[in-house]
Design a protein around this motif. Structure first.
Motif, PDB file in Angstrom:
ATOM      1  N   ILE A   1      22.635  64.455  53.167  1.00  0.00           N
ATOM      2  CA  ILE A   1      23.313  64.373  54.551  1.00  0.00           C
ATOM      3  C   ILE A   1      22.513  64.416  55.866  1.00  0.00           C
ATOM      4  O   ILE A   1      21.409  64.833  55.739  1.00  0.00           O
ATOM      5  N   THR A   2      23.057  63.797  56.766  1.00  0.00           N
ATOM      6  CA  THR A   2      22.194  63.548  58.040  1.00  0.00           C
ATOM      7  C   THR A   2      22.398  64.918  58.584  1.00  0.00           C
ATOM      8  O   THR A   2      23.393  65.422  58.903  1.00  0.00           O
ATOM      9  N   LYS A   3      21.039  65.369  59.214  1.00  0.00           N
ATOM     10  CA  LYS A   3      21.211  66.498  59.904  1.00  0.00           C
ATOM     11  C   LYS A   3      21.872  66.436  61.222  1.00  0.00           C
ATOM     12  O   LYS A   3      21.510  65.603  62.024  1.00  0.00           O
TER      13      LYS A   3
ATOM     14  N   TYR B   1      19.144  75.003  42.399  1.00  0.00           N
ATOM     15  CA  TYR B   1      20.405  74.458  42.730  1.00  0.00           C
ATOM     16  C   TYR B   1      20.545  73.408  43.663  1.00  0.00           C
ATOM     17  O   TYR B   1      19.754  73.483  44.785  1.00  0.00           O
ATOM     18  N   ALA B   2      21.427  72.654  43.806  1.00  0.00           N
ATOM     19  CA  ALA B   2      21.861  71.663  44.965  1.00  0.00           C
ATOM     20  C   ALA B   2      23.029  72.328  45.527  1.00  0.00           C
ATOM     21  O   ALA B   2      23.910  72.421  44.838  1.00  0.00           O
ATOM     22  N   ILE B   3      23.019  72.269  46.693  1.00  0.00           N
ATOM     23  CA  ILE B   3      24.138  72.559  47.745  1.00  0.00           C
ATOM     24  C   ILE B   3      24.465  71.450  48.433  1.00  0.00           C
ATOM     25  O   ILE B   3      23.822  70.969  49.181  1.00  0.00           O
ATOM     26  N   LYS B   4      25.783  71.034  48.118  1.00  0.00           N
ATOM     27  CA  LYS B   4      26.267  69.808  48.614  1.00  0.00           C
ATOM     28  C   LYS B   4      27.779  69.988  49.458  1.00  0.00           C
ATOM     29  O   LYS B   4      28.476  70.890  49.168  1.00  0.00           O
ATOM     30  N   ASN B   5      28.195  68.792  50.254  1.00  0.00           N
ATOM     31  CA  ASN B   5      29.163  68.805  50.781  1.00  0.00           C
ATOM     32  C   ASN B   5      30.435  68.223  49.837  1.00  0.00           C
ATOM     33  O   ASN B   5      29.951  67.897  48.482  1.00  0.00           O
ATOM     34  N   SER B   6      31.690  67.986  50.122  1.00  0.00           N
ATOM     35  CA  SER B   6      32.839  67.757  49.061  1.00  0.00           C
ATOM     36  C   SER B   6      32.652  66.242  48.969  1.00  0.00           C
ATOM     37  O   SER B   6      33.066  65.736  47.890  1.00  0.00           O
ATOM     38  N   LEU B   7      31.638  65.485  49.570  1.00  0.00           N
ATOM     39  CA  LEU B   7      31.455  64.152  49.388  1.00  0.00           C
ATOM     40  C   LEU B   7      30.275  63.882  48.374  1.00  0.00           C
ATOM     41  O   LEU B   7      29.880  62.728  47.891  1.00  0.00           O
ATOM     42  N   GLY B   8      29.367  64.926  47.974  1.00  0.00           N
ATOM     43  CA  GLY B   8      28.459  65.036  47.110  1.00  0.00           C
ATOM     44  C   GLY B   8      27.173  64.741  48.082  1.00  0.00           C
ATOM     45  O   GLY B   8      26.065  64.684  47.291  1.00  0.00           O
ATOM     46  N   GLN B   9      26.976  64.741  49.265  1.00  0.00           N
ATOM     47  CA  GLN B   9      25.887  64.501  49.790  1.00  0.00           C
ATOM     48  C   GLN B   9      25.139  66.141  49.791  1.00  0.00           C
ATOM     49  O   GLN B   9      25.819  67.074  50.248  1.00  0.00           O
TER      50      GLN B   9
ATOM     51  N   ASP C   1      14.441  86.487  44.705  1.00  0.00           N
ATOM     52  CA  ASP C   1      14.664  85.820  46.033  1.00  0.00           C
ATOM     53  C   ASP C   1      15.197  84.483  45.577  1.00  0.00           C
ATOM     54  O   ASP C   1      14.835  83.782  44.596  1.00  0.00           O
ATOM     55  N   ILE C   2      16.076  84.214  46.342  1.00  0.00           N
ATOM     56  CA  ILE C   2      16.622  82.638  46.375  1.00  0.00           C
ATOM     57  C   ILE C   2      16.225  82.000  47.720  1.00  0.00           C
ATOM     58  O   ILE C   2      16.714  82.484  48.471  1.00  0.00           O
ATOM     59  N   HIS C   3      15.384  80.938  47.730  1.00  0.00           N
ATOM     60  CA  HIS C   3      14.908  80.311  48.725  1.00  0.00           C
ATOM     61  C   HIS C   3      15.963  79.136  49.255  1.00  0.00           C
ATOM     62  O   HIS C   3      15.914  78.536  48.135  1.00  0.00           O
ATOM     63  N   VAL C   4      16.394  78.833  50.373  1.00  0.00           N
ATOM     64  CA  VAL C   4      17.294  77.923  50.670  1.00  0.00           C
ATOM     65  C   VAL C   4      16.555  76.944  51.692  1.00  0.00           C
ATOM     66  O   VAL C   4      16.127  77.404  52.934  1.00  0.00           O
ATOM     67  N   VAL C   5      16.140  75.589  51.284  1.00  0.00           N
ATOM     68  CA  VAL C   5      15.592  74.695  52.223  1.00  0.00           C
ATOM     69  C   VAL C   5      16.283  73.580  52.355  1.00  0.00           C
ATOM     70  O   VAL C   5      17.315  73.098  51.837  1.00  0.00           O
ATOM     71  N   ASP C   6      15.912  72.988  53.605  1.00  0.00           N
ATOM     72  CA  ASP C   6      16.671  71.629  53.942  1.00  0.00           C
ATOM     73  C   ASP C   6      15.876  70.537  53.543  1.00  0.00           C
ATOM     74  O   ASP C   6      14.871  70.739  52.876  1.00  0.00           O
ATOM     75  N   ASN C   7      16.384  69.439  54.015  1.00  0.00           N
ATOM     76  CA  ASN C   7      15.816  68.183  53.650  1.00  0.00           C
ATOM     77  C   ASN C   7      14.307  67.911  54.153  1.00  0.00           C
ATOM     78  O   ASN C   7      13.755  66.863  54.119  1.00  0.00           O
ATOM     79  N   GLU C   8      13.893  68.720  55.195  1.00  0.00           N
ATOM     80  CA  GLU C   8      12.851  68.740  55.840  1.00  0.00           C
ATOM     81  C   GLU C   8      11.715  69.803  55.086  1.00  0.00           C
ATOM     82  O   GLU C   8      10.700  69.981  55.599  1.00  0.00           O
ATOM     83  N   GLN C   9      12.277  70.138  54.051  1.00  0.00           N
ATOM     84  CA  GLN C   9      11.518  71.034  53.407  1.00  0.00           C
ATOM     85  C   GLN C   9      11.549  72.370  54.254  1.00  0.00           C
ATOM     86  O   GLN C   9      10.416  73.297  53.622  1.00  0.00           O
ATOM     87  N   LYS C  10      11.972  72.887  54.929  1.00  0.00           N
ATOM     88  CA  LYS C  10      11.865  74.083  55.728  1.00  0.00           C
ATOM     89  C   LYS C  10      12.893  75.067  55.086  1.00  0.00           C
ATOM     90  O   LYS C  10      14.090  74.949  54.876  1.00  0.00           O
TER      91      LYS C  10
END
Length: 257
Positions: free
Chosen positions: A21-23, A66-74, A98-107
């Protein structure tokens, strides 16, 4: 901290690349932990565990992804477990991680910490801290924004959603049965309730993934709903509680399959 994965190589299913999804513009969101701006726009998320082929073939427990997505599958976030092999082999669903959660910028935008507690798990004794499963949510990593905690009950699973000061802000009420088989394909609902238990605010749902996936893989699928105007920190804490429910009730089920 574990190294972030190579996002170019992430596939939701063989041959299918993740659609991110677009940030949102962080300057347009006030009072939100950096990187969690996505959560201000949604009232529903999907959490899909990524199939580990080696684990399915060998029955050796691997680190969960895991992939965490919105209702549209993005895809909004990618989450991956950091734990020791000994904990996964010997402690199974009770392991510390520990579970590390990162965004599409690998942050890394969020970290979920689950300490190892050798005596935890029995719902009858969960009023004692040493006997209660707990999860800590940090966003950004190092800054605690909330907790999820198992609480005492006689049969049905009860959990509290806590803020950073450990004040209860919501409660979770689960079912007495967690059975999902070819003959019992219903989704399993954990209701998200107001702190006074008068209002149902949403649900954390373990979804039926289909006969093949349920029988031959350990990949769990979840959906979660909550009010769109709920505080972002509370939404993030609910994600942590979803992972606590996954490891408390469904990781054991998969390991025994």
């Amino acid at each position: 901290m574990a190294a972030a994965p190579n996002f170019d190589a992430i596939e939701m299913q063989p041959g299918q690349k993740a659609e991110w999804i677009t940030k949102p513009d962080p300057s347009e969101v006030v009072g939100c932990p950096p990187g969690l701006e996505y959560l201000t726009q949604v009232d529903q998320i999907l959490v899909h565990q990524i199939v580990e082929i080696f684990e399915a073939i060998t029955n050796i427990e691997m680190k969960n992804k895991y992939a965490i997505k919105n209702s549209l599958g993005q895809q909004m976030f990618y989450a991956f477990e950091e734990s020791s092999f000994c904990h996964r082999f010997w402690c199974k669903q009770g392991r510390g991680l520990d579970i590390h959660v990162v965004d599409n910028e690998q942050k890394e935008v969020m970290k979920i910490v689950r300490p190892f507690q050798c005596c935890a798990g029995c719902c009858w004794c969960a009023d004692t801290d040493c006997c209660s499963f707990v999860i800590q949510v940090e966003a950004p990593p190092g800054n605690i924004i909330g907790y999820g905690k198992q609480t005492k009950s006689w049969w049905y699973p009860h959990l509290d959603v806590l803020d950073a000061d450990k004040n209860s802000i919501m409660k979770i009420r689960g079912p007495c049965c967690f059975c999902q088989t070819v003959c019992c394909r219903c989704d399993i609902d954990f209701k998200v309730m107001s702190n006074d238990l008068k209002d149902e605010l949403g649900v954390i749902q373990k979804q039926w993934s289909g006969c093949i996936k349920e029988c031959f893989t350990r990949a769990d699928h979840f959906g979660m709903t909550f009010p769109k105007d709920l505080d972002v920190k509370a939404k993030a804490t609910l994600i942590g509680v979803l992972f606590l429910i996954e490891f408390m009730h469904f990781e054991q089920q998969n390991n025994s399959g």
